[in-house]
Design a protein around this motif. Structure first.
Motif, PDB file in Angstrom:
ATOM      1  N   LYS A   1       2.230  54.642  69.876  1.00  0.00           N
ATOM      2  CA  LYS A   1       2.240  53.809  68.677  1.00  0.00           C
ATOM      3  C   LYS A   1       2.579  54.689  67.493  1.00  0.00           C
ATOM      4  O   LYS A   1       2.017  55.774  67.362  1.00  0.00           O
ATOM      5  CB  LYS A   1       0.883  53.141  68.480  1.00  0.00           C
ATOM      6  CG  LYS A   1       0.816  52.248  67.254  1.00  0.00           C
ATOM      7  CD  LYS A   1      -0.535  51.597  67.131  1.00  0.00           C
ATOM      8  CE  LYS A   1      -0.580  50.707  65.903  1.00  0.00           C
ATOM      9  NZ  LYS A   1      -1.898  50.087  65.718  1.00  0.00           N
ATOM     10  N   GLN A   2       3.511  54.235  66.667  1.00  0.00           N
ATOM     11  CA  GLN A   2       3.898  55.021  65.498  1.00  0.00           C
ATOM     12  C   GLN A   2       3.600  54.223  64.239  1.00  0.00           C
ATOM     13  O   GLN A   2       3.858  53.016  64.162  1.00  0.00           O
ATOM     14  CB  GLN A   2       5.385  55.355  65.560  1.00  0.00           C
ATOM     15  CG  GLN A   2       5.815  56.335  64.505  1.00  0.00           C
ATOM     16  CD  GLN A   2       6.939  57.242  64.960  1.00  0.00           C
ATOM     17  OE1 GLN A   2       7.465  57.105  66.064  1.00  0.00           O
ATOM     18  NE2 GLN A   2       7.319  58.162  64.101  1.00  0.00           N
ATOM     19  N   ASP A   3       3.057  54.913  63.267  1.00  0.00           N
ATOM     20  CA  ASP A   3       2.718  54.281  62.000  1.00  0.00           C
ATOM     21  C   ASP A   3       2.959  55.302  60.911  1.00  0.00           C
ATOM     22  O   ASP A   3       2.118  56.148  60.651  1.00  0.00           O
ATOM     23  CB  ASP A   3       1.258  53.819  62.017  1.00  0.00           C
ATOM     24  CG  ASP A   3       0.872  53.070  60.755  1.00  0.00           C
ATOM     25  OD1 ASP A   3      -0.298  52.673  60.651  1.00  0.00           O
ATOM     26  OD2 ASP A   3       1.736  52.880  59.875  1.00  0.00           O
TER      27      ASP A   3
ATOM     28  N   TYR B   1      -9.268  54.630  69.312  1.00  0.00           N
ATOM     29  CA  TYR B   1      -9.160  54.663  67.862  1.00  0.00           C
ATOM     30  C   TYR B   1      -9.130  56.098  67.349  1.00  0.00           C
ATOM     31  O   TYR B   1      -9.676  57.012  67.966  1.00  0.00           O
ATOM     32  CB  TYR B   1     -10.381  53.978  67.234  1.00  0.00           C
ATOM     33  CG  TYR B   1     -10.588  52.552  67.662  1.00  0.00           C
ATOM     34  CD1 TYR B   1     -11.231  52.256  68.862  1.00  0.00           C
ATOM     35  CD2 TYR B   1     -10.161  51.501  66.871  1.00  0.00           C
ATOM     36  CE1 TYR B   1     -11.427  50.942  69.262  1.00  0.00           C
ATOM     37  CE2 TYR B   1     -10.352  50.182  67.255  1.00  0.00           C
ATOM     38  CZ  TYR B   1     -10.984  49.915  68.452  1.00  0.00           C
ATOM     39  OH  TYR B   1     -11.180  48.618  68.833  1.00  0.00           O
TER      40      TYR B   1
ATOM     41  N   THR C   1       1.611  59.381  64.831  1.00  0.00           N
ATOM     42  CA  THR C   1       2.051  58.963  66.161  1.00  0.00           C
ATOM     43  C   THR C   1       0.884  59.134  67.119  1.00  0.00           C
ATOM     44  O   THR C   1       0.299  60.220  67.191  1.00  0.00           O
ATOM     45  CB  THR C   1       3.242  59.792  66.662  1.00  0.00           C
ATOM     46  OG1 THR C   1       4.313  59.705  65.726  1.00  0.00           O
ATOM     47  CG2 THR C   1       3.712  59.295  68.023  1.00  0.00           C
TER      48      THR C   1
ATOM     49  N   GLU D   1     -12.897  46.905  64.820  1.00  0.00           N
ATOM     50  CA  GLU D   1     -12.603  47.853  63.755  1.00  0.00           C
ATOM     51  C   GLU D   1     -13.887  47.999  62.961  1.00  0.00           C
ATOM     52  O   GLU D   1     -14.268  47.094  62.225  1.00  0.00           O
ATOM     53  CB  GLU D   1     -11.484  47.350  62.851  1.00  0.00           C
ATOM     54  CG  GLU D   1     -11.203  48.298  61.694  1.00  0.00           C
ATOM     55  CD  GLU D   1     -10.086  47.818  60.799  1.00  0.00           C
ATOM     56  OE1 GLU D   1      -9.313  46.943  61.242  1.00  0.00           O
ATOM     57  OE2 GLU D   1      -9.999  48.293  59.661  1.00  0.00           O
TER      58      GLU D   1
ATOM     59  N   THR E   1      -5.858  54.527  62.772  1.00  0.00           N
ATOM     60  CA  THR E   1      -4.971  53.796  63.653  1.00  0.00           C
ATOM     61  C   THR E   1      -5.693  53.535  64.967  1.00  0.00           C
ATOM     62  O   THR E   1      -6.752  54.096  65.230  1.00  0.00           O
ATOM     63  CB  THR E   1      -3.659  54.570  63.893  1.00  0.00           C
ATOM     64  OG1 THR E   1      -2.751  53.757  64.650  1.00  0.00           O
ATOM     65  CG2 THR E   1      -3.895  55.870  64.646  1.00  0.00           C
ATOM     66  N   TYR E   2      -5.122  52.673  65.772  1.00  0.00           N
ATOM     67  CA  TYR E   2      -5.720  52.373  67.073  1.00  0.00           C
ATOM     68  C   TYR E   2      -4.586  52.090  68.048  1.00  0.00           C
ATOM     69  O   TYR E   2      -3.446  51.855  67.653  1.00  0.00           O
ATOM     70  CB  TYR E   2      -6.655  51.166  66.985  1.00  0.00           C
ATOM     71  CG  TYR E   2      -5.923  49.872  66.709  1.00  0.00           C
ATOM     72  CD1 TYR E   2      -5.562  49.521  65.408  1.00  0.00           C
ATOM     73  CD2 TYR E   2      -5.571  49.014  67.748  1.00  0.00           C
ATOM     74  CE1 TYR E   2      -4.868  48.354  65.150  1.00  0.00           C
ATOM     75  CE2 TYR E   2      -4.879  47.847  67.495  1.00  0.00           C
ATOM     76  CZ  TYR E   2      -4.530  47.517  66.195  1.00  0.00           C
ATOM     77  OH  TYR E   2      -3.837  46.368  65.944  1.00  0.00           O
TER      78      TYR E   2
END
Lengths: 110, 114
Positions: free
Chosen positions: A56-58, A33, A62, B102, A47-48
């Motif tokens: 993982k891209q958000d 995370y 990245t 989370e 993000t995680y």
């Protein structure tokens, strides 16, 4: 035991990319995370990534995971002054609680 | 409002006194955690709880006591405060899901022991 290491400080110019690195030791970590802490506030999940993923891209974020080297990185594209904060890497293996790194303080210079 | 709240936000106490930090969450999450944040150490886990009446020690439990009689509350007590317990304390709650845990954090309690 579990241990998460991060560099303590990073300074970048507004508009540049920021890369925050993290290494971890628990090979059984299933999730990794990135949390963000703004001044005077608690931690907020950014993000995680699941351990069977490489990337993982958000949006501007990245996450890259090198499981062999136990290395995790967070890249923030087009860094803004609002990105100035402390960023924590955290890992979780099995049912153990989150283990955090010491945090990287990102300073963005206008 | 839904969320996790800590009280007080700021506390000054004297060495040797007992002080309790409160944490309340409205999601009915099973897991709750107490962390302390210190310069150079990041966040260190003090205690955590998997459910009501189930608690377990974290990395730095000495000098602290917790209880969890109700799912939504997880108070942290310093039985006899010491200067080394001056810190910012964060409570968190989480529920294990398909993407792991989370954790949602409270705003923190800044405790100063003089």
């Amino acid at each position: 035991g579990e241990d998460v290491e991060q560099s303590l400080f990073l300074s970048v110019r507004e508009g540049d990319s920021s890369v925050i690195n993290c290494t971890y030791t628990d090979s059984s970590s299933t999730y990794l995370y990135w949390y963000k802490q703004e001044p005077g506030a608690g931690l907020q999940l950014l993000t995680y990534i699941f351990s069977n993923m490489d990337m993982k891209q958000d949006q501007r974020l990245t996450v890259l995971l090198n499981k062999k080297d136990k290395h995790l990185s967070l890249r923030i594209a087009d860094t803004q002054t609002g990105d100035s904060a402390i960023y924590f890497c955290a890992e979780m293996g099995g049912n153990t609680p989150l283990v955090f790194g010491k945090g990287t303080r990102l300073s963005v210079i206008a | 409002d839904a969320g996790i709240t800590q009280s007080p936000r700021y506390k000054i106490t004297e060495t040797g006194r007992q002080v309790t930090l409160m944490c309340h969450q409205t999601w009915s999450h099973s897991y709750m955690f107490w962390y302390r944040q210190d310069l150079g150490h990041g966040l260190r886990l003090i205690y955590y709880s998997a459910a009501a009446d189930i608690t377990d020690k974290g990395e730095v439990p000495d000098g602290y006591v917790v209880s969890r009689s109700k799912t939504e509350n997880f108070p942290l007590t310093l039985e006899s405060a010491t200067r080394s317990q001056t810190s910012v304390y964060f409570c968190a709650s989480s529920e294990f899901r398909d993407r792991g845990t989370e954790a949602f954090f409270g705003q923190g309690t800044r405790l100063t022991v003089v």
